[in-house]
Design an enzyme around this catalytic site. Structure first.
Site, PDB file in Angstrom:
ATOM      1  N   ASN A  39      20.517   3.943 -29.030  1.00  0.00           N
ATOM      2  CA  ASN A  39      21.850   4.117 -28.460  1.00  0.00           C
ATOM      3  C   ASN A  39      22.185   5.608 -28.414  1.00  0.00           C
ATOM      4  OD1 ASN A  39      24.370   3.400 -27.435  1.00  0.00           O
ATOM      5  ND2 ASN A  39      25.294   3.259 -29.468  1.00  0.00           N
ATOM      6  N   ASP A  64      25.722  -1.892 -38.238  1.00  0.00           N
ATOM      7  CA  ASP A  64      26.921  -1.072 -38.398  1.00  0.00           C
ATOM      8  C   ASP A  64      27.092  -0.200 -37.156  1.00  0.00           C
ATOM      9  OD1 ASP A  64      27.509  -1.977 -41.024  1.00  0.00           O
ATOM     10  OD2 ASP A  64      25.934  -0.666 -41.800  1.00  0.00           O
ATOM     11  N   LEU A  65      28.217  -0.319 -36.487  1.00  0.00           N
ATOM     12  CA  LEU A  65      28.447   0.368 -35.227  1.00  0.00           C
ATOM     13  C   LEU A  65      28.251   1.881 -35.359  1.00  0.00           C
ATOM     14  CD1 LEU A  65      29.361   0.274 -32.270  1.00  0.00           C
ATOM     15  CD2 LEU A  65      31.722   0.451 -33.090  1.00  0.00           C
ATOM     16  N   ASP A  66      27.335   2.416 -34.544  1.00  0.00           N
ATOM     17  CA  ASP A  66      27.058   3.858 -34.491  1.00  0.00           C
ATOM     18  C   ASP A  66      26.645   4.436 -35.841  1.00  0.00           C
ATOM     19  OD1 ASP A  66      27.612   3.865 -31.794  1.00  0.00           O
ATOM     20  OD2 ASP A  66      29.680   4.527 -32.040  1.00  0.00           O
ATOM     21  N   GLU A  67      26.096   3.593 -36.719  1.00  0.00           N
ATOM     22  CA  GLU A  67      25.694   4.065 -38.040  1.00  0.00           C
ATOM     23  C   GLU A  67      24.189   3.917 -38.257  1.00  0.00           C
ATOM     24  OE1 GLU A  67      27.626   5.488 -40.269  1.00  0.00           O
ATOM     25  OE2 GLU A  67      29.500   5.229 -39.171  1.00  0.00           O
TER      26      GLU A  67
END
Length: 292
Positions: free
Chosen positions: A197, A233-236
């Protein structure tokens, strides 16, 4: 596997294991005994975790025939003594990359240009979007375009269709080129280690709507982007590569956004290159990356 002629063929060994004396030697000595010439070598020891990582690109130093089965069997005997997890990959190899996108086309355009010119040695069996906007761009490149709308109620069915396309195309990698949907926990786990991403990195961080307008109001001085593997975990997820550039008071929100788009393209394409060239090791929630 069949014998593979090695005239112009190179191979890549990637391996990691507990750190101990002889880890470099076990790889390089074996390659020497197999009459292989090392084109490129990188190694690293994480002293905090006592973990060793190595990537070696090599070719045969003669006109001999490379028997991958024999090579694998013999090297495994050496590697097992060091508890070494390893992989052998041929190069060049065209990785199959499915691209997911919403409406923003800058990252998709950049990847398609690099694909078209051969800068990225990839095949693109599918472009998947939750909007119809970029279908003509995909058609121009002769790539199948799948418009799969999504709502909160239809998310499980939509993701099932997405995953079916990924699996049937036997894709090696999925790239979220500004795909503005959060993958479910189940989908993230299915694509663990093979989905990348991209998102902006504004310092200090600005989340929510119109981040560049928020940044402008705070007089931001740095604009950047982060490419990472997808996680629950979003954007982690584990970070692969990051880029940053300076801006000043003369940059209006539109200028900041344009700078951000440029950096996102460069950062994402670099992450894709590192992945398809077997330059990345997943190491817990971080990565070891042997860049060029």
């Amino acid at each position: 596997m069949k014998d593979i002629e090695s005239a112009a063929q190179t191979y890549i060994i990637t391996a990691d294991c507990p750190s101990r004396t002889g880890t470099v030697d076990v790889v390089t000595r074996f390659l020497f005994e197999q009459q292989c010439y090392i084109n490129e070598i990188h190694s690293f020891v994480d002293t905090t975790e006592n973990r060793f990582f190595i990537r070696v690109e090599f070719r045969l130093d003669s006109d001999a025939i490379f028997n991958q089965d024999d090579f694998t069997e013999q090297f495994e005997q050496r590697a097992s003594q060091f508890e070494m997890k390893w992989q052998l990959a041929p190069r060049p190899y065209k990785s199959k990359v499915v691209i997911m996108v919403s409406k923003h086309d800058h990252c998709l355009n950049d990847l398609l240009y690099r694909y078209r010119t051969g800068d990225l040695n990839i095949e693109i069996p599918a472009i998947i979007s939750n909007h119809p906007d970029l279908e003509e761009l995909a058609k121009w490149h002769g790539i199948p375009y799948y418009h799969l709308p999504i709502t909160k109620e239809t998310k499980p069915e939509q993701e099932a269709e997405v995953y079916k396309i990924i699996e049937e195309s036997k894709s090696d990698l999925v790239v979220l080129a500004r795909y503005m949907q959060v993958l479910s926990s189940d989908m993230s786990k299915k694509l663990s280690g093979r989905a990348i991403n991209i998102h902006h990195s504004l310092l200090p961080g600005f989340k929510g709507a119109k981040p560049y307008y928020q940044a402008y109001d705070r007089g931001i001085k740095l604009v950047g982007a982060t490419a990472h593997y997808v996680s629950d975990d979003l954007d982690e997820g584990p970070i692969i590569t990051q880029s940053v550039d300076t801006v000043d008071h003369s940059y209006y929100p539109e200028d900041l956004a344009a700078k951000g788009r440029h950096i996102e393209c460069l950062t994402l394409s670099r992450a894709v290159r590192y992945h398809i060239e077997n330059r990345i090791f997943l190491h817990g929630n971080k990565t070891v990356v042997f860049g060029k």
